[in-house]
Scaffold this motif. Structure first.
Motif, PDB file in Angstrom:
ATOM      1  N   PHE A  12      45.726  36.472  38.530  1.00 36.77           N
ATOM      2  CA  PHE A  12      46.354  35.354  39.221  1.00 36.77           C
ATOM      3  C   PHE A  12      46.772  35.761  40.644  1.00 36.77           C
ATOM      4  O   PHE A  12      46.526  35.031  41.609  1.00 36.77           O
ATOM      5  CB  PHE A  12      47.557  34.845  38.441  1.00 36.77           C
ATOM      6  CG  PHE A  12      48.348  33.804  39.168  1.00 36.77           C
ATOM      7  CD1 PHE A  12      47.920  32.472  39.183  1.00 36.77           C
ATOM      8  CD2 PHE A  12      49.506  34.131  39.864  1.00 36.77           C
ATOM      9  CE1 PHE A  12      48.651  31.512  39.877  1.00 36.77           C
ATOM     10  CE2 PHE A  12      50.230  33.183  40.549  1.00 36.77           C
ATOM     11  CZ  PHE A  12      49.795  31.860  40.561  1.00 36.77           C
ATOM     12  N   VAL A  13      47.405  36.910  40.773  1.00 33.39           N
ATOM     13  CA  VAL A  13      47.845  37.379  42.100  1.00 33.39           C
ATOM     14  C   VAL A  13      46.651  37.564  43.019  1.00 33.39           C
ATOM     15  O   VAL A  13      46.671  37.120  44.175  1.00 33.39           O
ATOM     16  CB  VAL A  13      48.656  38.691  41.985  1.00 33.39           C
ATOM     17  CG1 VAL A  13      48.887  39.326  43.348  1.00 33.39           C
ATOM     18  CG2 VAL A  13      49.990  38.432  41.314  1.00 33.39           C
ATOM     19  N   LEU A  14      45.604  38.194  42.541  1.00 27.79           N
ATOM     20  CA  LEU A  14      44.435  38.437  43.375  1.00 27.79           C
ATOM     21  C   LEU A  14      43.749  37.151  43.813  1.00 27.79           C
ATOM     22  O   LEU A  14      43.221  37.063  44.925  1.00 27.79           O
ATOM     23  CB  LEU A  14      43.446  39.351  42.660  1.00 27.79           C
ATOM     24  CG  LEU A  14      43.897  40.788  42.445  1.00 27.79           C
ATOM     25  CD1 LEU A  14      42.814  41.572  41.714  1.00 27.79           C
ATOM     26  CD2 LEU A  14      44.261  41.474  43.742  1.00 27.79           C
ATOM     27  N   SER A  15      43.767  36.139  42.961  1.00 26.83           N
ATOM     28  CA  SER A  15      43.084  34.895  43.296  1.00 26.83           C
ATOM     29  C   SER A  15      43.965  33.950  44.124  1.00 26.83           C
ATOM     30  O   SER A  15      43.473  32.950  44.640  1.00 26.83           O
ATOM     31  CB  SER A  15      42.599  34.184  42.045  1.00 26.83           C
ATOM     32  OG  SER A  15      43.696  33.777  41.259  1.00 26.83           O
ATOM     33  N   ASN A  16      45.241  34.235  44.241  1.00 26.14           N
ATOM     34  CA  ASN A  16      46.147  33.367  44.995  1.00 26.14           C
ATOM     35  C   ASN A  16      46.738  34.077  46.178  1.00 26.14           C
ATOM     36  O   ASN A  16      47.679  33.668  46.769  1.00 26.14           O
ATOM     37  CB  ASN A  16      47.267  32.852  44.067  1.00 26.14           C
ATOM     38  CG  ASN A  16      46.726  31.872  43.062  1.00 26.14           C
ATOM     39  OD1 ASN A  16      46.444  30.740  43.392  1.00 26.14           O
ATOM     40  ND2 ASN A  16      46.556  32.321  41.830  1.00 26.14           N
TER      41      ASN A  16
END
Length: 176
Positions: free
Chosen positions: A172-176
């Motif tokens: 989630f962090v990497l994609s946002n």
């Protein structure tokens, strides 16, 4: 950070320089983070000097120092600074990680399951940890400890995300 006093001298380390009697003894930037690690490093340098090692050799060997895995280990990925203090975290380690994280100007996100294996102190210590999270983005890994953090954050109207695993949260962090 403070200093280290010997019988004859005082040494200081500020993260970039070792000072001896207020003079810059050496510019040394090992790959360590956190006040506790820096104080341990200063002690090792002063002990090495006492044993007769040359400051240039100490500087060269300092470049080889790495954090122990998952113990205030700092990694960089693109524009992210990732602080991994996930192994056997305790409240002092949690506070040190947040202190380090808050020193950076970039976006700050913590992914945490909270502090686990505390028995009857689980609620108290995780609520204490939650109080330190009100000014950064929070992602929780769902378990008993993180439920206490989420309840505290809910009471303080602090938004957060919760995932079932670190892998989901990290994606989630990497994609946002």
């Amino acid at each position: 950070l403070g200093g280290l006093e010997t019988r004859n001298s005082t040494y200081y380390y500020d993260g970039d320089f070792i000072y001896h009697k207020q003079m810059n003894l050496a510019t040394i930037k090992p790959n360590i983070y956190g006040d506790g690690n820096k104080l341990n490093y200063l002690l090792a340098v002063v002990t090495s000097l006492y044993l007769g090692l040359d400051i240039d050799m100490i500087k060269d060997k300092s470049a080889l120092i790495k954090s122990a895995p998952h113990r205030l280990e700092v990694r960089k990925k693109d524009n992210l600074v990732i602080v991994d203090n996930s192994y056997s975290s305790n409240i002092v380690g949690f506070e040190n990680s947040l202190k380090f994280l808050k020193e950076h100007k970039e976006l700050k996100v913590i992914i945490t399951p909270g502090i686990v294996d505390l028995g009857k102190y689980t609620k108290m210590i995780n609520e204490r940890a939650a109080a330190m999270l009100l000014d950064i983005d929070v992602i929780l890994i769902k378990n008993e400890s993180s439920i206490y953090i989420s309840n505290y954050l809910d009471k303080h109207r602090k938004e957060y995300k919760m995932f079932n695993s670190f892998k989901e949260a990290y994606s989630f962090v990497l994609s946002n």
